[in-house]
Scaffold this motif. Structure first.
Motif, PDB file in Angstrom:
ATOM      1  N   HIS A  64      31.591  37.512  44.285  1.00  0.00           N
ATOM      2  CA  HIS A  64      32.087  38.596  43.431  1.00  0.00           C
ATOM      3  C   HIS A  64      32.188  39.919  44.184  1.00  0.00           C
ATOM      4  O   HIS A  64      32.232  40.986  43.567  1.00  0.00           O
ATOM      5  CB  HIS A  64      31.173  38.768  42.214  1.00  0.00           C
TER       6      HIS A  64
ATOM      7  N   ASP B 162      34.994  42.053  43.037  1.00  0.00           N
ATOM      8  CA  ASP B 162      34.806  42.585  41.688  1.00  0.00           C
ATOM      9  C   ASP B 162      33.992  43.870  41.709  1.00  0.00           C
ATOM     10  O   ASP B 162      34.215  44.776  40.908  1.00  0.00           O
ATOM     11  CB  ASP B 162      34.097  41.547  40.805  1.00  0.00           C
TER      12      ASP B 162
ATOM     13  N   ARG C  26      37.144  41.404  37.776  1.00  0.00           N
ATOM     14  CA  ARG C  26      38.574  41.677  37.791  1.00  0.00           C
ATOM     15  C   ARG C  26      39.316  40.563  37.063  1.00  0.00           C
ATOM     16  O   ARG C  26      38.839  39.427  36.967  1.00  0.00           O
ATOM     17  CB  ARG C  26      39.063  41.794  39.229  1.00  0.00           C
TER      18      ARG C  26
END
Length: 355
Positions: free
Chosen positions: A181, A184, A250
Motif C-alpha cells: 500500500h 496509497d 486509492r
C-alpha cells in the motif's frame, strides 16, 4: 510430510501440483509458510477442530476434513496426491485485476499472476463451492465458478483494546497498511509531516518497508514497526495502542477487492479509523458513526485529523463505536456455520497434521 493412511485420490481427480513445470516451482518460490489468510478465514474460528482432528492442515493454505478439501488462495506448498470428493476454493484478493494494476509493485503483480490468478482460474471451475472475502469479489468469482459463491468476513481471535489509552496524554497515529500500500500512503505524507510539526504530542507509526521522504523518515516522533512475520506480528499487535488509524486506499482495481480486515485490526489496537471513500467497509463504518470516510484529497484528510486532535472526546467516541462495529463483523460463528456446511467435519478424532 506424509498423508494419513486413509487419504486417497479419487479416480479422475487432478491437483495442480501433479504436473511439473515452471509455474509450479515459481509459485512455491514466491510463497512461504506464513498464511494470514488461512488464520483469518478458518484457523482462528475453527481452532478446536484443528486440535481434535475434525480439520487437518495439510499445507499452510490447504485444509481437509474426511469429506472435503479447502484450498485458500493457492496450493503452492501442498504435496501432490491429496484430494477429497468435495473441493472448496477460497480467495481474498482481486486475482484478475491485481496483475494488471500499475499501482502495485512489479513483484506483487507477478506473484498475483503466477500464484493466485493461476490457482483461481484452475480451481474455480472445478470447485463445488467458492468463498470470497468481500462482496466486490463475488461477481468475478461467479463468472468462473461452477458451484455456489459465498462471502465471509475475517475473524481475529485477538482481544479488542479498551479505551484506557485515551486517558493518557498524547496522540498516537498509525498506518498499519502493508508495503504493497505504499502508493496509497503517498498523497498523505505531506499532511502527516505537517501534523507532526504542528503538534508536539503526536507520534506517527508506520508499518515496515514504506519509503518515506527524508525529513519525515528522520523525524524524532516517527516510529517504524519492526518487520515481523505474520505470527510474530499477531502476537505483538494486542500490546500496541493507537488513537487514530489511517487507511487511505486509492481507487484502483486491486483496492476494490479489499475486505473489512483493517476495520477489525484497528479495533485490536483501539483506534478510530479514517478510511477512503469508495471502500465499502470504510463507508459502512462511517455510516454507523464508527469512523470517517474521506475523499482522496490531502486537504480533507488534514482537516479531519486536525479536527479530531482538537476534540479528544469525539476521537474517543469514534474509537468506541469502531470497536462495537468491528465486533459485529468479527464473528467466528458465521465462519463456523459456513465451513460446517461446506466441509462437513466429522466427529473428533485427535490431532493429525499441523504446520
Amino acid at each position: 510430510m506424509s498423508p494419513p493412511a486413509n487419504w486417497r485420490a479419487p479416480a479422475g481427480w487432478r491437483t495442480r501440483l501433479r504436473r511439473a513445470g515452471p509455474e509450479g516451482w515459481a509459485a512455491r518460490a514466491l510463497t512461504g509458510p506464513s498464511a494470514p489468510t488461512a488464520d483469518l478465514y478458518i484457523a482462528n474460528a475453527c481452532a478446536d477442530w484443528l486440535e481434535d482432528g475434525r480439520l487437518t492442515r495439510v499445507a499452510p493454505t490447504v485444509f481437509a476434513t474426511e469429506a472435503a478439501y479447502l484450498i485458500m488462495r493457492h496450493d503452492a506448498r501442498l504435496a501432490p496426491g491429496f484430494a477429497r470428493k468435495t473441493l472448496v476454493y477460497f480467495i481474498d484478493d482481486a486475482w484478475e485485476a491485481g496483475p494488471r494494476d500499475p499501482s502495485l509493485a512489479r513483484f506483487v503483480r507477478g506473484k498475483l499472476a503466477l500464484v493466485e490468478r493461476h490457482a483461481a482460474r484452475f480451481y474455480m471451475p472445478r470447485a463445488d463451492a467458492v468463498v470470497v472475502s468481500c462482496a466486490a469479489l463475488r461477481g468475478a468469482a461467479e463468472a468462473r465458478a461452477r458451484g455456489a459463491v459465498h462471502v465471509i468476513d475475517p475473524y481475529w481471535s485477538e482481544p479488542f483494546a479498551d479505551l484506557a489509552h485515551f486517558d493518557r496524554p498524547g496522540t498516537d497515529i498509525a498506518f498499519l497498511g502493508a508495503q504493497l500500500h505504499d502508493q496509497d500512503l503517498r498523497f498523505l505524507l505531506p499532511v502527516l509531516e505537517a501534523v507532526l510539526e504542528a503538534h508536539g504530542d503526536v507520534t506517527l507509526t508506520v508499518s515496515a518497508g514504506h519509503v518515506l521522504p527524508p525529513a519525515l523518515a528522520a523525524h524524532p516522533r516517527l516510529r517504524r514497526m519492526e518487520g515481523l512475520r505474520w505470527h510474530a506480528y499477531r502476537a505483538a499487535l494486542p500490546a500496541r495502542r493507537f488513537h487514530l488509524a489511517l487507511y487511505p486506499l486509492r481507487a484502483t482495481p486491486f483496492n476494490a477487492g479489499r475486505s473489512a480486515n483493517k476495520i477489525i485490526e484497528h479495533a485490536v489496537v483501539g483506534a478510530a479509523p479514517l478510511t477512503s471513500q469508495g471502500w465499502p467497509p470504510g463507508e459502512a463504518a462511517a455510516a454507523a458513526g464508527a469512523g470517517l470516510s474521506l475523499p482522496e484529497d490531502p486537504r480533507s484528510w488534514a482537516a479531519a485529523i486536525e479536527a479530531l486532535l482538537g476534540d479528544r472526546p469525539r476521537m474517543r467516541a469514534l474509537a468506541g463505536a469502531a470497536r462495537d462495529h468491528a465486533a459485529a463483523l468479527n464473528r467466528p460463528d458465521r465462519q463456523r456455520a459456513l465451513w460446517t456446511a461446506l466441509l462437513r467435519p466429522g466427529p473428533p478424532t485427535g490431532p493429525k497434521i499441523s504446520t
